[in-house]
Design a protein around this motif. Structure first.
Motif, mmCIF file in Angstrom:
data_model
loop_
_atom_site.group_PDB
_atom_site.id
_atom_site.type_symbol
_atom_site.label_atom_id
_atom_site.label_comp_id
_atom_site.label_asym_id
_atom_site.label_seq_id
_atom_site.Cartn_x
_atom_site.Cartn_y
_atom_site.Cartn_z
ATOM 1 N N HIS A 146 0.856 -1.188 0.000
ATOM 2 C CA HIS A 146 0.000 0.000 0.000
ATOM 3 C C HIS A 146 0.888 1.233 0.000
ATOM 4 O O HIS A 146 1.871 1.281 0.751
ATOM 5 C CB HIS A 146 -0.877 0.027 1.262
ATOM 6 C CG HIS A 146 -2.037 -0.918 1.205
ATOM 7 N ND1 HIS A 146 -2.855 -1.162 2.288
ATOM 8 C CD2 HIS A 146 -2.528 -1.686 0.194
ATOM 9 C CE1 HIS A 146 -3.795 -2.016 1.949
ATOM 10 N NE2 HIS A 146 -3.617 -2.361 0.687
ATOM 11 N N PRO A 147 0.550 2.238 -0.803
ATOM 12 C CA PRO A 147 1.381 3.451 -0.814
ATOM 13 C C PRO A 147 1.346 4.217 0.504
ATOM 14 O O PRO A 147 2.221 5.017 0.789
ATOM 15 C CB PRO A 147 0.782 4.286 -1.946
ATOM 16 C CG PRO A 147 -0.519 3.667 -2.289
ATOM 17 C CD PRO A 147 -0.533 2.275 -1.775
ATOM 18 N N PHE A 148 0.322 3.980 1.299
ATOM 19 C CA PHE A 148 0.226 4.587 2.637
ATOM 20 C C PHE A 148 -0.680 3.699 3.477
ATOM 21 O O PHE A 148 -1.323 2.786 2.946
ATOM 22 C CB PHE A 148 -0.319 6.028 2.587
ATOM 23 C CG PHE A 148 -1.447 6.207 1.618
ATOM 24 C CD1 PHE A 148 -2.746 5.875 1.958
ATOM 25 C CD2 PHE A 148 -1.206 6.673 0.324
ATOM 26 C CE1 PHE A 148 -3.776 6.020 1.065
ATOM 27 C CE2 PHE A 148 -2.234 6.824 -0.584
ATOM 28 C CZ PHE A 148 -3.527 6.499 -0.211
ATOM 29 N N LEU A 190 -3.644 2.128 5.166
ATOM 30 C CA LEU A 190 -5.076 2.163 4.866
ATOM 31 C C LEU A 190 -5.917 1.529 5.967
ATOM 32 O O LEU A 190 -7.118 1.745 6.041
ATOM 33 C CB LEU A 190 -5.355 1.409 3.564
ATOM 34 C CG LEU A 190 -4.897 2.042 2.256
ATOM 35 C CD1 LEU A 190 -5.144 1.096 1.100
ATOM 36 C CD2 LEU A 190 -5.618 3.344 2.010
ATOM 37 N N ALA A 225 -8.691 -2.857 5.178
ATOM 38 C CA ALA A 225 -8.345 -2.539 3.794
ATOM 39 C C ALA A 225 -7.213 -3.441 3.309
ATOM 40 O O ALA A 225 -7.193 -3.869 2.147
ATOM 41 C CB ALA A 225 -7.948 -1.073 3.677
ATOM 42 N N ALA A 226 -6.260 -3.746 4.208
ATOM 43 C CA ALA A 226 -5.150 -4.637 3.834
ATOM 44 C C ALA A 226 -5.691 -6.035 3.520
ATOM 45 O O ALA A 226 -5.277 -6.671 2.549
ATOM 46 C CB ALA A 226 -4.132 -4.697 4.969
ATOM 47 N N THR A 273 -7.332 -5.960 0.130
ATOM 48 C CA THR A 273 -6.359 -5.994 -0.971
ATOM 49 C C THR A 273 -5.936 -7.439 -1.228
ATOM 50 O O THR A 273 -5.803 -7.870 -2.373
ATOM 51 C CB THR A 273 -5.121 -5.135 -0.614
ATOM 52 O OG1 THR A 273 -5.562 -3.819 -0.283
ATOM 53 C CG2 THR A 273 -4.146 -5.051 -1.778
ATOM 54 N N PRO A 319 -12.827 -0.792 6.246
ATOM 55 C CA PRO A 319 -11.384 -0.593 6.090
ATOM 56 C C PRO A 319 -10.608 -0.713 7.398
ATOM 57 O O PRO A 319 -9.400 -0.904 7.372
ATOM 58 C CB PRO A 319 -11.281 0.829 5.541
ATOM 59 C CG PRO A 319 -12.517 1.510 5.996
ATOM 60 C CD PRO A 319 -13.579 0.466 6.104
#
Lengths: 145, 232
Positions: free
Chosen positions: B61-63, B65, B69-70, B73, B175
């Protein structure tokens, strides 16, 4: 004279209390300043044009009630308020609640979009990492010959 | 029991560079045929690089979350890659990877769609804080009222088949922390849930889910989620 009539007279007195003109001047200045700041923010590309109508409407409404207090008096009678300042406070509060709720909805939607985008970035990055080593790998000796 | 092919073992991880290698080695030893996927949720300590150096596929993840949310993904990746079964566990060593085959077994055999490794079905040395324990009991009761009889809805040790994975890719999945509300949603969509007793160690971080004012927010959010789900 009945109590109800006395109260109606008193309310009328409140609504038509003489104004010094100072408050009207401040309202006019505020309206013009608000419109100017909104336009300046758009010109500097800090505020997007689609978010400006609401603030221009606020500036216009402030200008109208600043020029003609009878609009506020009419609204006060309609709402049952005793003073025009009470009407102004109520309208201001309603506006703030509405705009906060509106932005909460927009932020909720934006956060869902950002999450999906970030997840998509993670998925694409892994796919790229899996593809890149295969493309960068040197060809076997037999292939090069 | 052997884990079938097409299995992904996923670990959502946030700043777990120190603990992750031991967990990854244990996972690889327990299920050598499975693809190990680490979701690096915006870590600042090089968790993603550590995971990659141990042979795991890393979703970065770019940041940050959030835990839910992980997980989502991971589910999206599993859905895209055509995996038939996903086993998820925490990256902090709370769960024993040797138990992965046991948790996956009822899903692999088609006995259920979702298996939850539960610390309360059997004796375990896991201990909870008083507020967390109270919250767990409250939502366990609410879940039962809504038709979900799960003793450990917050367990991060789960096995899911493709049907559940597809469901959890939908926008309703929270999330932050999936809980009994997600299980209620799953049950209402016909997902068959089973609990499997597992040993669980206390998280080295202590209570990772809740604490302070977040307990009250958690109770509020859960009640709102359950109400929303009941109106669906």
């Amino acid at each position: 004279m009945t109590d109800a009539e006395r109260l109606a007279d008193l309310r009328n007195l409140f609504l038509h209390a003489p104004e010094s003109g100072g408050a009207q001047g401040i309202a006019l200045l505020f309206a013009l300043a608000l419109a100017a700041v909104v336009l300046w923010l758009v010109r500097r590309r800090i505020l997007r044009a689609e978010y400006t109508p609401i603030w221009m409407a606020v500036a216009l409404a402030t200008l109208v009630v600043g020029v003609d207090l009878d609009v506020l008096r009419w609204l006060s009678r309609l709402l049952g308020a005793w003073t025009i300042s009470a009407t102004l406070f109520m309208l201001g509060e309603l506006f703030l609640v509405a705009i906060c709720l509106n932005y909460a909805v927009r932020i909720s939607q934006a956060s869902v979009h950002i999450r999906h985008l970030a997840q998509e970035v993670a998925l694409l990055r892994l796919r790229l990492e899996k593809l890149e080593p295969a493309a960068a790998r040197p060809a076997p000796e037999a292939d090069r010959a | 029991m052997a884990v079938p092919a097409g299995v992904i073992v996923g670990l959502p991880a946030y700043n777990e560079a120190a603990r992750l290698p031991a967990v990854l080695r244990a996972v690889a030893a327990a299920v050598p045929a499975a693809e190990i996927v680490v979701v690096d949720d915006g870590s600042a300590d090089g968790t993603g690089d550590v995971a990659a150096s141990h042979g795991a596929s890393v979703l970065r993840h770019p940041f940050n979350l959030g835990y839910g949310a992980a997980l989502q993904t991971l589910y999206k990746y599993a859905l895209q890659s055509g995996a038939e079964l996903v086993v998820q566990l925490d990256a902090d060593g709370q769960h024993d990877p040797a138990e992965i085959p046991r948790v996956a077994a009822p899903v692999a055999s088609g006995e259920c769609d979702l298996a939850i490794g539960s610390r309360f079905v059997a004796q375990s040395d896991y201990r909870m804080g008083p507020v967390q324990g109270l919250g767990r009991r409250l939502f366990s009761v609410l879940g039962r009222i809504a038709g979900v009889s799960v003793s450990d809805p917050t367990s991060g040790f789960q096995a899911l088949n493709r049907r559940v994975v597809a469901l959890y890719c939908e926008p309703f999945f929270p999330p932050d922390y999936p809980d009994v509300d997600v299980l209620v949603a799953a049950t209402r969509r016909g997902i068959r849930i089973r609990e499997v007793p597992v040993e669980m160690r206390e998280s080295p971080r202590g209570s990772t889910l809740h604490g302070g004012m977040r307990d009250f927010y958690y109770v509020y959010k859960m009640l709102l989620s359950l109400w929303t789900e009941s109106r669906r």
